[in-house]
Design an enzyme around this catalytic site. Structure first.
Site, PDB file in Angstrom:
ATOM      1  N   THR A  48      16.499 -29.716  11.756  1.00  0.00           N
ATOM      2  CA  THR A  48      16.871 -31.134  11.754  1.00  0.00           C
ATOM      3  C   THR A  48      16.643 -31.765  10.388  1.00  0.00           C
ATOM      4  O   THR A  48      17.438 -32.592   9.926  1.00  0.00           O
ATOM      5  CB  THR A  48      16.054 -31.892  12.817  1.00  0.00           C
ATOM      6  OG1 THR A  48      16.164 -31.223  14.065  1.00  0.00           O
ATOM      7  CG2 THR A  48      16.557 -33.318  12.969  1.00  0.00           C
ATOM      8  N   THR A  49      15.571 -31.359   9.719  1.00  0.00           N
ATOM      9  CA  THR A  49      15.264 -31.892   8.389  1.00  0.00           C
ATOM     10  C   THR A  49      16.354 -31.553   7.384  1.00  0.00           C
ATOM     11  O   THR A  49      16.505 -32.223   6.371  1.00  0.00           O
ATOM     12  CB  THR A  49      13.898 -31.346   7.918  1.00  0.00           C
ATOM     13  OG1 THR A  49      12.912 -31.704   8.890  1.00  0.00           O
ATOM     14  CG2 THR A  49      13.489 -31.921   6.579  1.00  0.00           C
ATOM     15  N   TYR A 111      20.854 -35.667  23.809  1.00  0.00           N
ATOM     16  CA  TYR A 111      21.728 -36.706  24.363  1.00  0.00           C
ATOM     17  C   TYR A 111      22.116 -36.455  25.821  1.00  0.00           C
ATOM     18  O   TYR A 111      22.085 -37.370  26.641  1.00  0.00           O
ATOM     19  CB  TYR A 111      22.992 -36.898  23.511  1.00  0.00           C
ATOM     20  CG  TYR A 111      23.784 -38.126  23.918  1.00  0.00           C
ATOM     21  CD1 TYR A 111      23.348 -39.394  23.559  1.00  0.00           C
ATOM     22  CD2 TYR A 111      24.937 -38.019  24.694  1.00  0.00           C
ATOM     23  CE1 TYR A 111      24.042 -40.527  23.960  1.00  0.00           C
ATOM     24  CE2 TYR A 111      25.640 -39.139  25.095  1.00  0.00           C
ATOM     25  CZ  TYR A 111      25.198 -40.397  24.732  1.00  0.00           C
ATOM     26  OH  TYR A 111      25.881 -41.511  25.133  1.00  0.00           O
ATOM     27  N   TYR A 137      12.369 -25.338  20.756  1.00  0.00           N
ATOM     28  CA  TYR A 137      11.951 -26.487  19.948  1.00  0.00           C
ATOM     29  C   TYR A 137      11.975 -27.724  20.835  1.00  0.00           C
ATOM     30  O   TYR A 137      13.036 -28.150  21.275  1.00  0.00           O
ATOM     31  CB  TYR A 137      12.878 -26.643  18.738  1.00  0.00           C
ATOM     32  CG  TYR A 137      12.554 -27.802  17.812  1.00  0.00           C
ATOM     33  CD1 TYR A 137      11.344 -28.480  17.858  1.00  0.00           C
ATOM     34  CD2 TYR A 137      13.488 -28.213  16.861  1.00  0.00           C
ATOM     35  CE1 TYR A 137      11.067 -29.523  16.997  1.00  0.00           C
ATOM     36  CE2 TYR A 137      13.217 -29.255  15.987  1.00  0.00           C
ATOM     37  CZ  TYR A 137      12.011 -29.914  16.064  1.00  0.00           C
ATOM     38  OH  TYR A 137      11.735 -30.965  15.220  1.00  0.00           O
ATOM     39  N   ARG A 142      13.773 -36.955  19.563  1.00  0.00           N
ATOM     40  CA  ARG A 142      15.136 -36.792  19.067  1.00  0.00           C
ATOM     41  C   ARG A 142      16.119 -36.404  20.167  1.00  0.00           C
ATOM     42  O   ARG A 142      17.282 -36.792  20.140  1.00  0.00           O
ATOM     43  CB  ARG A 142      15.181 -35.734  17.959  1.00  0.00           C
ATOM     44  CG  ARG A 142      14.580 -36.193  16.629  1.00  0.00           C
ATOM     45  CD  ARG A 142      14.810 -35.143  15.558  1.00  0.00           C
ATOM     46  NE  ARG A 142      14.298 -35.558  14.261  1.00  0.00           N
ATOM     47  CZ  ARG A 142      14.987 -36.257  13.362  1.00  0.00           C
ATOM     48  NH1 ARG A 142      16.214 -36.634  13.632  1.00  0.00           N
ATOM     49  NH2 ARG A 142      14.450 -36.570  12.197  1.00  0.00           N
ATOM     50  N   LYS A 166       8.185 -24.421  19.031  1.00  0.00           N
ATOM     51  CA  LYS A 166       7.740 -25.479  18.129  1.00  0.00           C
ATOM     52  C   LYS A 166       7.592 -26.724  18.993  1.00  0.00           C
ATOM     53  O   LYS A 166       8.564 -27.247  19.531  1.00  0.00           O
ATOM     54  CB  LYS A 166       8.768 -25.711  17.012  1.00  0.00           C
ATOM     55  CG  LYS A 166       8.421 -26.881  16.095  1.00  0.00           C
ATOM     56  CD  LYS A 166       9.528 -27.123  15.063  1.00  0.00           C
ATOM     57  CE  LYS A 166       9.214 -28.327  14.200  1.00  0.00           C
ATOM     58  NZ  LYS A 166      10.307 -28.615  13.219  1.00  0.00           N
ATOM     59  N   ILE A 208       5.634 -25.719  11.811  1.00  0.00           N
ATOM     60  CA  ILE A 208       6.883 -25.786  11.069  1.00  0.00           C
ATOM     61  C   ILE A 208       6.949 -27.203  10.544  1.00  0.00           C
ATOM     62  O   ILE A 208       7.086 -28.163  11.304  1.00  0.00           O
ATOM     63  CB  ILE A 208       8.096 -25.422  11.932  1.00  0.00           C
ATOM     64  CG1 ILE A 208       8.001 -23.944  12.333  1.00  0.00           C
ATOM     65  CG2 ILE A 208       9.396 -25.685  11.181  1.00  0.00           C
ATOM     66  CD1 ILE A 208       9.101 -23.472  13.264  1.00  0.00           C
TER      67      ILE A 208
END
Length: 300
Positions: A48-49, A111, A137, A142, A166, A208
């Site tokens: 995502t980063t 979503y 994850y 998010r 994660k 992470i």
């Protein structure tokens, strides 16, 4: 085991962009060398980063290839592959060079807000589509949904290649439940830089990290010290980085870390819409914080 290979600090790499919005591969190379020289144990590309929602399929392929080329087998590479269309995720597993990856990191579907059974079936389809190790994850902030510990345990027990998670729920009770109930060889790493020290103390295998992009030496030093039960050293380093964690996420990720990396001369401060650079007020705080670190002898 994945738990042995990926123990310690993984860094969720940003994707540098040039002023015209194209991927800046020279800066990506510079960043990868910076974090490896700083001591991180592995790198994560297309997380995502890395602003992956704004990357085209072709750009994702190019970023992965550039990452492998620059890393040159110095550390393991984890590839982020996920989404809210299970069939498309399975196709991506077939398209990427995942045979060279230490593992696949995959956020739960965002979503759609699937039920726990839907989350289970999503990861089941992934596990059956590849024999590569998969790291779940969980990042409810998010995705809009939480992977319950019971679902994680079920996946860990049902599929040999679902090897870790994660965990970025920020819920310490849930974290401890995961550590208690998952199989002994199942890897649990932090997804929250500001909680990493406490979570390692509870038994996590590392992190992470976003912060490891800009503070690789000292953040990794903190993680390594904690994993060696040297909490005096770990607390000292963590205390000096606490304000930095706040600035990293003051407005959005990766705007914060890109501001730090710009001030360190590694990348240009460019993001793709809908993300924008830090406001001038917060950016000034970043500059002031970096100067304070230098005065304290922290590597920045």
């Amino acid at each position: 085991m994945v738990r042995d290979i990926l123990r310690g600090t993984g860094v969720a790499l940003v994707t540098p962009f040039q002023a015209d919005g194209s991927v800046d591969f020279d800066s990506l190379q510079k960043l990868i060398n910076f974090v490896i020289e700083g001591g991180v144990q592995y790198v994560v590309t297309l997380g995502t980063t890395g602003e992956t929602p704004t990357l085209s399929k072709e750009e994702k392929q190019e970023v992965v290839q550039a990452t492998f080329s620059t890393v040159a087998d110095r550390v393991p590479v984890v590839i982020g592959i996920g989404g809210n269309n299970t069939n498309e995720v399975v196709k991506e597993l077939e398209a990427f060079p995942i045979e060279k990856a230490a593992a696949i990191l995959s956020a739960s579907p965002y979503y759609n807000k699937p039920s726990q059974e839907g989350i289970y079936q999503h990861y089941r389809a992934m596990a059956q589509a590849t024999n590569r190790p998969i790291l779940l994850y969980n990042v409810p902030g998010r995705t809009g949904s939480n992977i319950a510990p019971a679902t994680v345990v079920r996946l860990a027990n049902d599929f040999e290649n679902i090897d870790g998670i994660k965990e970025a729920s920020g819920n310490m009770g849930q974290c401890m439940q995961l550590l208690r109930d998952t199989p002994q060889d199942f890897m649990v790493v932090s997804g929250d830089d500001n909680l990493t020290l406490a979570q390692i103390a509870c038994g996590m295998d590392g992190v992470i990290s976003v912060a490891a992009n800009c503070f690789p030496k000292d953040f990794t030093g903190m993680v390594n010290a904690a994993l060696e039960n040297d909490y005096v050293t770990a607390r000292s380093l963590n205390n000096k980085l606490l304000s930095g964690y706040d600035l990293l996420f003051a407005e959005n990720n990766p705007a914060g870390v890109k501001a730090f990396l710009t001030e360190l001369g590694i990348i240009e401060n460019n993001l793709r819409l809908p993300l924008v650079p830090l406001s001038d007020r917060i950016y000034e705080q970043v500059k002031e914080y970096l100067e304070s670190l230098r005065q304290k002898g922290i590597h920045a």
